[in-house]
Write a protein that holds these residues in place. Sequence first.
Motif, PDB file in Angstrom:
ATOM      1  N   ASP A  31      -8.221   6.711  -2.786  1.00 14.34           N
ATOM      2  CA  ASP A  31      -7.437   6.574  -1.555  1.00 14.34           C
ATOM      3  C   ASP A  31      -7.013   5.124  -1.352  1.00 14.34           C
ATOM      4  N   GLU A  32      -7.941   4.206  -1.579  1.00 16.02           N
ATOM      5  CA  GLU A  32      -7.630   2.780  -1.423  1.00 16.02           C
ATOM      6  C   GLU A  32      -6.559   2.349  -2.425  1.00 16.02           C
ATOM      7  N   ALA A  33      -6.677   2.792  -3.665  1.00 15.19           N
ATOM      8  CA  ALA A  33      -5.683   2.439  -4.689  1.00 15.19           C
ATOM      9  C   ALA A  33      -4.303   2.978  -4.319  1.00 15.19           C
ATOM     10  N   LEU A  34      -4.262   4.174  -3.745  1.00 12.92           N
ATOM     11  CA  LEU A  34      -2.987   4.823  -3.425  1.00 12.92           C
ATOM     12  C   LEU A  34      -2.429   4.421  -2.060  1.00 12.92           C
ATOM     13  N   ARG A  35      -3.151   3.592  -1.323  1.00 10.18           N
ATOM     14  CA  ARG A  35      -2.738   3.211   0.042  1.00 10.18           C
ATOM     15  C   ARG A  35      -1.272   2.757   0.125  1.00 10.18           C
ATOM     16  N   PRO A  36      -0.763   1.949  -0.823  1.00  7.75           N
ATOM     17  CA  PRO A  36       0.657   1.530  -0.709  1.00  7.75           C
ATOM     18  C   PRO A  36       1.647   2.704  -0.696  1.00  7.75           C
ATOM     19  N   THR A  37       1.258   3.840  -1.226  1.00  2.00           N
ATOM     20  CA  THR A  37       2.155   5.000  -1.241  1.00  2.00           C
ATOM     21  C   THR A  37       2.056   5.830   0.035  1.00  2.00           C
ATOM     22  N   ARG A  38       1.076   5.498   0.881  1.00  2.00           N
ATOM     23  CA  ARG A  38       0.774   6.276   2.087  1.00  2.00           C
ATOM     24  C   ARG A  38       0.363   7.711   1.738  1.00  2.00           C
ATOM     25  N   LEU A  39      -0.248   7.868   0.559  1.00  4.57           N
ATOM     26  CA  LEU A  39      -0.770   9.167   0.130  1.00  4.57           C
ATOM     27  C   LEU A  39      -2.279   9.068  -0.027  1.00  4.57           C
ATOM     28  N   ARG A  40      -2.946  10.153   0.293  1.00  7.32           N
ATOM     29  CA  ARG A  40      -4.370  10.254   0.004  1.00  7.32           C
ATOM     30  C   ARG A  40      -4.506  10.878  -1.387  1.00  7.32           C
ATOM     31  N   ALA A  41      -5.675  10.727  -1.977  1.00  2.29           N
ATOM     32  CA  ALA A  41      -5.906  11.241  -3.329  1.00  2.29           C
ATOM     33  C   ALA A  41      -5.631  12.737  -3.412  1.00  2.29           C
ATOM     34  N   THR A  42      -6.023  13.493  -2.387  1.00  4.44           N
ATOM     35  CA  THR A  42      -5.790  14.940  -2.395  1.00  4.44           C
ATOM     36  C   THR A  42      -4.301  15.257  -2.364  1.00  4.44           C
ATOM     37  N   GLN A  43      -3.539  14.490  -1.598  1.00  4.67           N
ATOM     38  CA  GLN A  43      -2.094  14.704  -1.520  1.00  4.67           C
ATOM     39  C   GLN A  43      -1.428  14.334  -2.840  1.00  4.67           C
ATOM     40  N   GLY A 111       3.208   6.217  -7.160  1.00  2.00           N
ATOM     41  CA  GLY A 111       1.753   6.274  -7.142  1.00  2.00           C
ATOM     42  C   GLY A 111       1.102   6.309  -8.510  1.00  2.00           C
ATOM     43  N   LEU A 112       1.837   6.729  -9.516  1.00  2.84           N
ATOM     44  CA  LEU A 112       1.238   6.906 -10.837  1.00  2.84           C
ATOM     45  C   LEU A 112       0.563   5.645 -11.382  1.00  2.84           C
ATOM     46  N   PRO A 113       1.213   4.481 -11.359  1.00  6.24           N
ATOM     47  CA  PRO A 113       0.518   3.292 -11.872  1.00  6.24           C
ATOM     48  C   PRO A 113      -0.719   2.932 -11.037  1.00  6.24           C
ATOM     49  N   LEU A 114      -0.678   3.200  -9.754  1.00 10.08           N
ATOM     50  CA  LEU A 114      -1.832   2.924  -8.884  1.00 10.08           C
ATOM     51  C   LEU A 114      -2.984   3.869  -9.224  1.00 10.08           C
ATOM     52  N   TRP A 115      -2.649   5.138  -9.442  1.00 12.20           N
ATOM     53  CA  TRP A 115      -3.664   6.115  -9.846  1.00 12.20           C
ATOM     54  C   TRP A 115      -4.251   5.720 -11.204  1.00 12.20           C
ATOM     55  N   GLU A 116      -3.385   5.328 -12.143  1.00 12.05           N
ATOM     56  CA  GLU A 116      -3.863   4.939 -13.473  1.00 12.05           C
ATOM     57  C   GLU A 116      -4.819   3.754 -13.391  1.00 12.05           C
ATOM     58  N   SER A 117      -4.525   2.808 -12.501  1.00  9.88           N
ATOM     59  CA  SER A 117      -5.395   1.651 -12.313  1.00  9.88           C
ATOM     60  C   SER A 117      -6.759   2.086 -11.760  1.00  9.88           C
TER      61      SER A 117
END
Length: 145
Positions: A31-43, A111-117
Motif C-alpha cells: 500500500d505504501e509503495a502504491l500510494r502515489p497511484t492512490r491505489l491500495r494493493a487489493t485494488q 503502478g507497475l514499477p512501484l509494485w515491482e519495487s
Amino acid sequence: MSVPIPKHDDLSACVCNKTRTAARVVTRLYDEALRPTRLRATQFALLVALGDDGAMSIAALAKLMAMDRSTLTRNLRPLEAGGLVVRGDEGWRRSRSVEITAKGRARLRQGLPLWESAQREMLRKLGPSDWSRVQTGLDLLAGIG
C-alpha cells in the motif's frame, strides 16, 4: 462444563492470527509503495486481474481473487467511482461483467514499477529460500479452502 478461554500466548500458535498478521504487514508495504497511484494493493490486484482480459464476469473475478461477491463489490466501488473500471449490464443468468477502462489501464501502468519495487524489497527481505518456503506454505493454505 466450562470451556477454558484462550490465553494471549495462544494467539502466537493460531494459524488464522498468524496469517492475518503477516497479510497486514505485507499489505502495508505494498500500500505504501502504491500510494502515489492512490491505489491500495487489493485494488491494484483487481486491475491486474482485469488488465489481462479487459473484462470478466463478477463471478469469475470473485473466484479468481478468492473473494466472496459482496467483498469484491466493496473493493470495486472506489475503482468504479474513480473511473478505473465500469460494470456492464446484467447479462445471461443475471451475471454482470466488470471492465477496466483506459484510465484504469493508465493507472495500472503507473503502478507497475512501484509494485515491482515493493516485490523486489519483499523478496530481498525474505531471501530466495525463505520465499520458496513461504510460497509453498501459502499455496498449501490457499488449497485448503
